[in-house]
Write a protein that holds these residues in place. Structure first.
Motif, PDB file in Angstrom:
ATOM      1  N   MET A 103       0.910  -1.070  -0.015  1.00  0.00           N
ATOM      2  CA  MET A 103       0.033   0.022  -0.010  1.00  0.00           C
ATOM      3  C   MET A 103       0.846   1.070   0.140  1.00  0.00           C
ATOM      4  SD  MET A 103      -3.174  -0.913   2.527  1.00  0.00           S
ATOM      5  CE  MET A 103      -4.311  -2.164   2.207  1.00  0.00           C
ATOM      6  N   HIS A 104       2.139   1.383   0.731  1.00  0.00           N
ATOM      7  CA  HIS A 104       2.955   2.402   0.691  1.00  0.00           C
ATOM      8  C   HIS A 104       3.605   2.453  -0.603  1.00  0.00           C
ATOM      9  CE1 HIS A 104       2.691   3.424   5.045  1.00  0.00           C
ATOM     10  NE2 HIS A 104       2.759   1.995   5.356  1.00  0.00           N
ATOM     11  N   LEU A 105       3.930   1.551  -1.236  1.00  0.00           N
ATOM     12  CA  LEU A 105       4.463   1.441  -2.537  1.00  0.00           C
ATOM     13  C   LEU A 105       3.409   2.008  -3.602  1.00  0.00           C
ATOM     14  CD1 LEU A 105       7.015   0.691  -4.242  1.00  0.00           C
ATOM     15  CD2 LEU A 105       5.580  -1.447  -4.700  1.00  0.00           C
ATOM     16  N   THR A 106       2.261   1.732  -3.486  1.00  0.00           N
ATOM     17  CA  THR A 106       1.222   2.243  -4.316  1.00  0.00           C
ATOM     18  C   THR A 106       1.158   3.616  -4.231  1.00  0.00           C
ATOM     19  OG1 THR A 106       0.097   0.096  -4.743  1.00  0.00           O
ATOM     20  CG2 THR A 106      -1.138   2.086  -5.266  1.00  0.00           C
ATOM     21  N   LEU A 107       0.843   4.010  -2.950  1.00  0.00           N
ATOM     22  CA  LEU A 107       0.797   5.347  -2.693  1.00  0.00           C
ATOM     23  C   LEU A 107       1.782   6.271  -3.323  1.00  0.00           C
ATOM     24  CD1 LEU A 107      -0.899   7.647  -1.065  1.00  0.00           C
ATOM     25  CD2 LEU A 107       0.584   7.202   0.834  1.00  0.00           C
ATOM     26  N   GLY A 108       3.274   5.690  -3.184  1.00  0.00           N
ATOM     27  CA  GLY A 108       4.187   6.506  -3.763  1.00  0.00           C
ATOM     28  C   GLY A 108       4.346   6.717  -5.139  1.00  0.00           C
ATOM     29  N   MET A 109       3.635   5.440  -5.701  1.00  0.00           N
ATOM     30  CA  MET A 109       3.538   5.618  -7.217  1.00  0.00           C
ATOM     31  C   MET A 109       2.643   6.513  -7.723  1.00  0.00           C
ATOM     32  SD  MET A 109       3.638   1.378  -7.885  1.00  0.00           S
ATOM     33  CE  MET A 109       3.330   1.549  -9.683  1.00  0.00           C
ATOM     34  N   LEU A 110       1.607   6.538  -7.058  1.00  0.00           N
ATOM     35  CA  LEU A 110       0.584   7.594  -7.137  1.00  0.00           C
ATOM     36  C   LEU A 110       0.924   9.236  -6.929  1.00  0.00           C
ATOM     37  CD1 LEU A 110      -2.676   5.914  -5.683  1.00  0.00           C
ATOM     38  CD2 LEU A 110      -2.540   6.447  -7.889  1.00  0.00           C
ATOM     39  N   TYR A 111       1.769   9.351  -5.830  1.00  0.00           N
ATOM     40  CA  TYR A 111       2.177  10.874  -5.820  1.00  0.00           C
ATOM     41  C   TYR A 111       3.271  10.824  -6.871  1.00  0.00           C
ATOM     42  CZ  TYR A 111       0.613  11.151  -1.003  1.00  0.00           C
ATOM     43  OH  TYR A 111      -0.027  11.269   0.227  1.00  0.00           O
ATOM     44  N   GLU A 112       4.052  10.035  -7.306  1.00  0.00           N
ATOM     45  CA  GLU A 112       4.999  10.355  -8.409  1.00  0.00           C
ATOM     46  C   GLU A 112       4.093  10.593  -9.770  1.00  0.00           C
ATOM     47  OE1 GLU A 112       8.752   8.958  -9.583  1.00  0.00           O
ATOM     48  OE2 GLU A 112       8.375   7.214  -8.437  1.00  0.00           O
ATOM     49  N   LYS A 113       2.824   9.997 -10.085  1.00  0.00           N
ATOM     50  CA  LYS A 113       1.962  10.301 -11.103  1.00  0.00           C
ATOM     51  C   LYS A 113       1.639  11.586 -10.821  1.00  0.00           C
ATOM     52  CE  LYS A 113       0.584   5.717 -12.526  1.00  0.00           C
ATOM     53  NZ  LYS A 113      -0.517   4.790 -12.904  1.00  0.00           N
ATOM     54  N   GLN A 114       1.492  12.309  -9.705  1.00  0.00           N
ATOM     55  CA  GLN A 114       1.041  13.574  -9.665  1.00  0.00           C
ATOM     56  C   GLN A 114       1.870  14.639  -9.793  1.00  0.00           C
ATOM     57  OE1 GLN A 114      -2.266  14.197  -6.356  1.00  0.00           O
ATOM     58  NE2 GLN A 114      -1.413  12.280  -5.972  1.00  0.00           N
ATOM     59  N   GLY A 115       3.260  14.082  -9.954  1.00  0.00           N
ATOM     60  CA  GLY A 115       4.380  15.073 -10.019  1.00  0.00           C
ATOM     61  C   GLY A 115       4.884  15.513  -8.771  1.00  0.00           C
ATOM     62  N   ARG A 116       4.711  14.665  -7.565  1.00  0.00           N
ATOM     63  CA  ARG A 116       5.002  14.946  -6.250  1.00  0.00           C
ATOM     64  C   ARG A 116       6.244  14.040  -5.831  1.00  0.00           C
ATOM     65  NH1 ARG A 116      -0.756  15.465  -3.314  1.00  0.00           N
ATOM     66  NH2 ARG A 116       0.286  16.734  -1.596  1.00  0.00           N
ATOM     67  N   PRO A 117       7.418  13.946  -6.302  1.00  0.00           N
ATOM     68  CA  PRO A 117       8.391  13.008  -5.887  1.00  0.00           C
ATOM     69  C   PRO A 117       8.807  12.906  -4.375  1.00  0.00           C
ATOM     70  CG  PRO A 117       9.435  14.951  -7.288  1.00  0.00           C
ATOM     71  CD  PRO A 117       7.815  15.120  -7.166  1.00  0.00           C
ATOM     72  N   ARG A 118       8.772  14.171  -4.022  1.00  0.00           N
ATOM     73  CA  ARG A 118       9.411  14.098  -2.382  1.00  0.00           C
ATOM     74  C   ARG A 118       8.355  13.448  -1.382  1.00  0.00           C
ATOM     75  NH1 ARG A 118      11.593  18.119  -4.614  1.00  0.00           N
ATOM     76  NH2 ARG A 118      13.766  18.494  -4.168  1.00  0.00           N
ATOM     77  N   LEU A 119       6.899  13.456  -1.962  1.00  0.00           N
ATOM     78  CA  LEU A 119       5.987  12.515  -0.955  1.00  0.00           C
ATOM     79  C   LEU A 119       6.052  11.018  -1.484  1.00  0.00           C
ATOM     80  CD1 LEU A 119       2.591  14.950  -1.092  1.00  0.00           C
ATOM     81  CD2 LEU A 119       4.210  14.296   0.884  1.00  0.00           C
ATOM     82  N   ALA A 120       6.338  10.926  -2.838  1.00  0.00           N
ATOM     83  CA  ALA A 120       6.384   9.588  -3.130  1.00  0.00           C
ATOM     84  C   ALA A 120       7.883   9.085  -2.264  1.00  0.00           C
ATOM     85  CB  ALA A 120       6.641   9.641  -4.812  1.00  0.00           C
ATOM     86  N   ARG A 121       8.901   9.845  -2.285  1.00  0.00           N
ATOM     87  CA  ARG A 121      10.000   9.301  -1.621  1.00  0.00           C
ATOM     88  C   ARG A 121       9.826   8.826  -0.028  1.00  0.00           C
ATOM     89  NH1 ARG A 121      15.641  12.343  -1.750  1.00  0.00           N
ATOM     90  NH2 ARG A 121      14.397  13.792  -0.762  1.00  0.00           N
ATOM     91  N   LYS A 122       8.869   9.549   0.498  1.00  0.00           N
ATOM     92  CA  LYS A 122       8.462   9.201   2.119  1.00  0.00           C
ATOM     93  C   LYS A 122       7.849   8.005   1.988  1.00  0.00           C
ATOM     94  CE  LYS A 122       8.140  14.120   3.633  1.00  0.00           C
ATOM     95  NZ  LYS A 122       7.383  15.208   4.303  1.00  0.00           N
ATOM     96  N   ALA A 123       6.781   7.709   1.076  1.00  0.00           N
ATOM     97  CA  ALA A 123       6.169   6.635   0.993  1.00  0.00           C
ATOM     98  C   ALA A 123       7.048   5.575   0.655  1.00  0.00           C
ATOM     99  CB  ALA A 123       5.104   6.864  -0.087  1.00  0.00           C
ATOM    100  N   SER A 158      21.681  18.645  -5.459  1.00  0.00           N
ATOM    101  CA  SER A 158      21.885  17.437  -6.041  1.00  0.00           C
ATOM    102  C   SER A 158      22.617  16.699  -5.281  1.00  0.00           C
ATOM    103  CB  SER A 158      22.546  17.583  -7.215  1.00  0.00           C
ATOM    104  OG  SER A 158      22.780  16.585  -8.212  1.00  0.00           O
ATOM    105  N   LEU A 159      23.606  17.136  -4.547  1.00  0.00           N
ATOM    106  CA  LEU A 159      24.285  16.348  -3.667  1.00  0.00           C
ATOM    107  C   LEU A 159      23.703  15.736  -2.478  1.00  0.00           C
ATOM    108  CD1 LEU A 159      27.239  15.325  -2.662  1.00  0.00           C
ATOM    109  CD2 LEU A 159      27.399  17.525  -1.335  1.00  0.00           C
ATOM    110  N   GLN A 160      22.668  16.652  -1.846  1.00  0.00           N
ATOM    111  CA  GLN A 160      22.070  16.375  -1.002  1.00  0.00           C
ATOM    112  C   GLN A 160      21.004  15.022  -1.303  1.00  0.00           C
ATOM    113  OE1 GLN A 160      19.885  19.657  -0.041  1.00  0.00           O
ATOM    114  NE2 GLN A 160      21.414  20.588   1.393  1.00  0.00           N
ATOM    115  N   GLU A 161      20.256  14.954  -2.456  1.00  0.00           N
ATOM    116  CA  GLU A 161      19.489  14.081  -3.217  1.00  0.00           C
ATOM    117  C   GLU A 161      20.391  12.778  -3.203  1.00  0.00           C
ATOM    118  OE1 GLU A 161      16.367  14.462  -2.828  1.00  0.00           O
ATOM    119  OE2 GLU A 161      15.913  16.537  -3.100  1.00  0.00           O
ATOM    120  N   PHE A 162      21.459  12.807  -3.730  1.00  0.00           N
ATOM    121  CA  PHE A 162      22.176  11.699  -4.080  1.00  0.00           C
ATOM    122  C   PHE A 162      22.605  11.071  -2.662  1.00  0.00           C
ATOM    123  CE2 PHE A 162      23.555  12.793  -8.367  1.00  0.00           C
ATOM    124  CZ  PHE A 162      23.540  11.621  -9.023  1.00  0.00           C
ATOM    125  N   THR A 163      22.926  11.896  -1.752  1.00  0.00           N
ATOM    126  CA  THR A 163      23.256  11.344  -0.514  1.00  0.00           C
ATOM    127  C   THR A 163      22.153  10.662   0.156  1.00  0.00           C
ATOM    128  OG1 THR A 163      24.750  13.416  -0.105  1.00  0.00           O
ATOM    129  CG2 THR A 163      24.071  12.118   1.936  1.00  0.00           C
TER     130      THR A 163
END
Length: 219
Positions: A103-123, A158-163
Motif C-alpha cells: 500500500m505504501h508503494l502504491t501510494l508513492g507511485m500515485l504521488y509520482e504520477k501527480q508530480g510529487r516526488p518528495r511525497l513519493a519518496r516518503k512513501a 543535487s548532492l543532498q539528494e544523491f546522499t
C-alpha cells in the motif's frame, strides 16, 4: 475465494468472475467475494460495476476488509484518471493498515504520477523499511530528484539528494558499488559532470536504469 483469487492472479478474469458469482448465488455473500469481484471488474475496465461491488464489500466487511476496500477504491479512481482521489483513498488504506508495504508503494507511485516526488519518496521509504524488496523504488526517486537538481544547476541540492539515495543504497549494493557512486558525487560537486558520467555510468546502470537514462538526457 481462494480459487477465484488464483484465477485473478493468473489473469483468467472471466473464470474468476464466474466462480465468485456462483459462490454468491449459493449464499456465500461475503465481503471478500465482493472485493475480489471488484478487482476483477476493474481489470476488465468495468469501473462502475466495480464501485458497486466495493459498496457491498464495505457494508459486509470489518477491520482489515475496510482497508482493502479503500485500497481497491483508490485503484478504481486511478483507472478513471482521478489521481488525487486515488491517492486519498490509498492514504486512507495505509492509515488503516500501516504495516502493508504494498500500500505504501502504491501510494508513492500515485504521488509520482501527480508530480510529487518528495511525497513519493516518503512513501517509498516506509515501504522499504517494511520490506527491503521495495528499497530500489526509494533509491530510484532519490537519484531522479538529484539529477533534476543537477539539470537546474543546483549542485548543492543535487548532492543532498544523491546522499539520501546512498543512505539506502548501502543496504542494497556492495561497498564497491556505493564507493563508485560516491566517486560520481565528488565529481558532480566539482562541476565535472562529463567526467562523472564517463566514470560512473556502470554503477549508475546497476543502481537504476531510469536514473541512467536521465543522466544521458542531462548531459
Amino acid at each position: 475465494a481462494d480459487l477465484a483469487l488464483f484465477y485473478r492472479q493468473k489473469g483468467l478474469l472471466a473464470l474468476s468472475e464466474a466462480v465468485l458469482r456462483d459462490a454468491m448465488a449459493s449464499g456465500d455473500d461475503l465481503a471478500e467475494h465482493h472485493l475480489i469481484l471488484a478487482s476483477v471488474l476493474r481489470a476488465q475496465g468495468q469501473i462502475k460495476q466495480a464501485l458497486l461491488e466495493l459498496k457491498k464489500a464495505r457494508t459486509r466487511g470489518e477491520g482489515g476488509e475496510h482497508a482493502a476496500v479503500a485500497y481497491e477504491l483508490g485503484l478504481c479512481h486511478e483507472a478513471m484518471g482521478e489521481l488525487k482521489k486515488a491517492a486519498q483513498q490509498v492514504a486512507s488504506a495505509v492509515a488503516l493498515e500501516p504495516d502493508n508495504p504494498h500500500m505504501h508503494l502504491t501510494l508513492g507511485m500515485l504521488y509520482e504520477k501527480q508530480g510529487r516526488p518528495r511525497l513519493a519518496r516518503k512513501a517509498y521509504r516506509v515501504a522499504a523499511s517494511l520490506d527491503s524488496a521495495f528499497a530500489p523504488a526509494f533509491v530510484d526517486v532519490s537519484f531522479r530528484l538529484a539529477l533534476a537538481a543537477l539539470e537546474e544547476g543546483n549542485l548543492e541540492r543535487s548532492l543532498q539528494e544523491f546522499t539520501t539515495g546512498l543512505s539506502e543504497s548501502a543496504s542494497l549494493f556492495s561497498p564497491a558499488v556505493v564507493g563508485e557512486v560516491e566517486h560520481l558525487v565528488s565529481h558532480l560537486v566539482a562541476g565535472e559532470q562529463v567526467r562523472a558520467y564517463a566514470e560512473a555510468s556502470e554503477p549508475m546502470r546497476r543502481l537504476s536504469r531510469k536514473a541512467l537514462a536521465d543522466v544521458e538526457d542531462a548531459f
